[in-house]
Design a protein around this motif. Structure first.
Motif, PDB file in Angstrom:
ATOM      1  N   ASN A 126       0.936  -1.224   0.198  1.00 54.20           N
ATOM      2  CA  ASN A 126      -0.215   0.147  -0.131  1.00 54.20           C
ATOM      3  C   ASN A 126       0.850   1.277   0.003  1.00 54.20           C
ATOM      4  N   PRO A 127       0.652   2.304  -0.718  1.00 51.23           N
ATOM      5  CA  PRO A 127       1.369   3.758  -0.513  1.00 51.23           C
ATOM      6  C   PRO A 127       1.453   4.121   0.748  1.00 51.23           C
ATOM      7  N   TYR A 128       0.695   3.871   1.467  1.00 52.55           N
ATOM      8  CA  TYR A 128       1.086   4.336   3.126  1.00 52.55           C
ATOM      9  C   TYR A 128       0.480   3.355   3.965  1.00 52.55           C
ATOM     10  N   ARG A 129       1.172   2.912   5.143  1.00 52.55           N
ATOM     11  CA  ARG A 129       0.863   1.553   5.899  1.00 52.55           C
ATOM     12  C   ARG A 129      -0.176   2.183   7.035  1.00 52.55           C
ATOM     13  N   PRO A 130      -1.362   1.702   6.749  1.00 55.02           N
ATOM     14  CA  PRO A 130      -2.373   2.437   7.796  1.00 55.02           C
ATOM     15  C   PRO A 130      -2.316   1.631   9.200  1.00 55.02           C
ATOM     16  N   ASP A 131      -2.576   2.365  10.298  1.00 58.26           N
ATOM     17  CA  ASP A 131      -2.810   1.649  11.597  1.00 58.26           C
ATOM     18  C   ASP A 131      -4.022   1.581  12.157  1.00 58.26           C
ATOM     19  N   ALA A 132      -4.261   1.084  12.952  1.00 58.82           N
ATOM     20  CA  ALA A 132      -5.668   0.531  13.489  1.00 58.82           C
ATOM     21  C   ALA A 132      -6.629   1.887  13.424  1.00 58.82           C
ATOM     22  N   SER A 133      -6.424   2.999  14.078  1.00 61.02           N
ATOM     23  CA  SER A 133      -7.016   4.024  14.074  1.00 61.02           C
ATOM     24  C   SER A 133      -7.394   4.523  12.683  1.00 61.02           C
TER      25      SER A 133
END
Length: 362
Positions: A331-338
């Motif tokens: 993914n272009p940006y690694r999302p966190d849980a929030s």
């Protein structure tokens, strides 16, 4: 096709045969013979398998007219047991239908070494890929294997003229999602970029016609879905597909409507972090905010835009978030849980996707 950079890339093209045109389904038997197949398992709905069996005659040795969404492992085992009991000795499987039928055909190819011929009756795109998926005990496992990729695909727009708008519209958005994710894939290249742009453009142009039942719309939509399916096969899918696989495999949400509901929110999250993809989507959708453009196109075409409408509940957020984070994906940006919870909560309620852009971390 004009390159905008000199970055190196690798592109592999899988060999396959595409037969495209009104009335192409009439040549089914000849296409099976071209593959060298003599004994065929036919998979599809009751309506579609009957027309396939008429064309195949004695070549059809086993009929499966109840493929289940998300390809349950229990059904795969049951069909293989039926084939063994009937001494079918099949060498190919013909899938006439949408993603469920083609997915089951792929699973049979994976487990029994059958050659696949696909006749899609939706815009799912699965017919163009080496991707397989099987669901067991609430977990959908996916993989890539050249053995499951259909060797021949028959695209006949006449088979889709009776597809109700309530099915056609989300199926087209599902196809579009393949090309959208290809635009920010780590293994994208200029060839895929060109296919994605043209595929999305074709689907955007055809969607109003699909919503109104225009009999001319399926031809362009099917063309766009074909190109988007090639994108799916050629690149690594990212956050959107990860979310939809978890939502489908774990919660049992319907495949195409789930892709439809989630897509604008993933675009809102990823596109600002993928400038090249953002530029293409702005161009093709004709708007500075492609996430909101997709949302509005869904409104105009009558697509359901809320995961709550599809069966997800607020109490599912933690479970889905945990499963999405449990395994890595590109993914272009690694999302966190929030990030994931905010995205899913917006999709759950059907809030305008621009809210995601405004409130996400940068």
């Amino acid at each position: 096709m004009t390159r905008t950079d000199s970055a190196p890339f690798v592109h592999e093209q899988r060999a396959h045969r595409v037969v495209f045109g009104a009335g192409a389904f009439g040549g089914l038997s000849e296409e099976v013979e071209r593959l060298g197949a003599r004994r065929v398992v036919v998979v599809g709905s009751k309506r579609t398998v009957e027309s396939a069996v008429v064309r195949l005659g004695r070549k059809a040795v086993l009929v499966v007219d109840d493929p289940v969404m998300h390809v349950p492992a229990t059904q795969v085992r049951a069909v293989l047991a039926r084939a063994e009991e009937a001494e079918a000795d099949a060498d190919a499987v013909v899938a006439v239908g949408g993603g469920s039928a083609i997915g089951l055909a792929k699973a049979l190819a994976l487990r029994a070494g059958l050659t696949v011929l696909a006749v899609p009756t939706t815009y799912s795109g699965s017919e163009m890929t080496r991707v397989w998926g099987i669901t067991e005990e609430g977990v959908k496992t996916t993989g890539k294997d050249p053995a499951v990729a259909p060797r021949t695909v028959i695209y006949d727009p006449e088979l889709l003229t009776t597809l109700p708008p309530a099915l056609a519209v989300p199926s087209a958005f599902n196809a579009m999602a393949h090309a959208v994710e290809a635009l920010w894939a780590p293994d994208r290249n200029p060839f895929v970029d060109a296919l994605a742009r043209e595929g999305i453009r074709g689907l955007v142009r055809s969607l109003p016609g699909l919503a109104s039942g225009d009999p001319a719309a399926p031809g362009e939509a099917l063309y766009g879905a074909w190109l988007c399916g090639v994108c799916l096969d050629s690149t690594t899918m990212s956050l959107h597909h990860k979310l939809c696989h978890v939502l489908g495999g774990t919660l049992g949400l319907p495949h195409a409507p789930t892709h439809t509901a989630v897509l604008p929110y993933v675009v809102a999250f990823n596109a600002p972090r993928a400038p090249r993809a953002l530029g293409v989507l702005q161009e093709v959708l004709g708007t500075e905010d492609p996430a909101l453009g997709l949302f509005q196109l869904q409104q105009e075409t009558g697509a359901r835009r809320s995961l709550a409408d599809l069966g997800m509940r607020e109490s599912d957020l933690d479970r889905v978030t945990g499963l999405v984070l449990a395994s890595p994906y590109a993914n272009p940006y690694r999302p966190d849980a929030s990030d994931i919870k905010h995205l899913l909560r917006s999709a759950l309620t059907g809030a305008p996707p621009s809210v995601v852009v405004e409130s996400s971390k940068t």
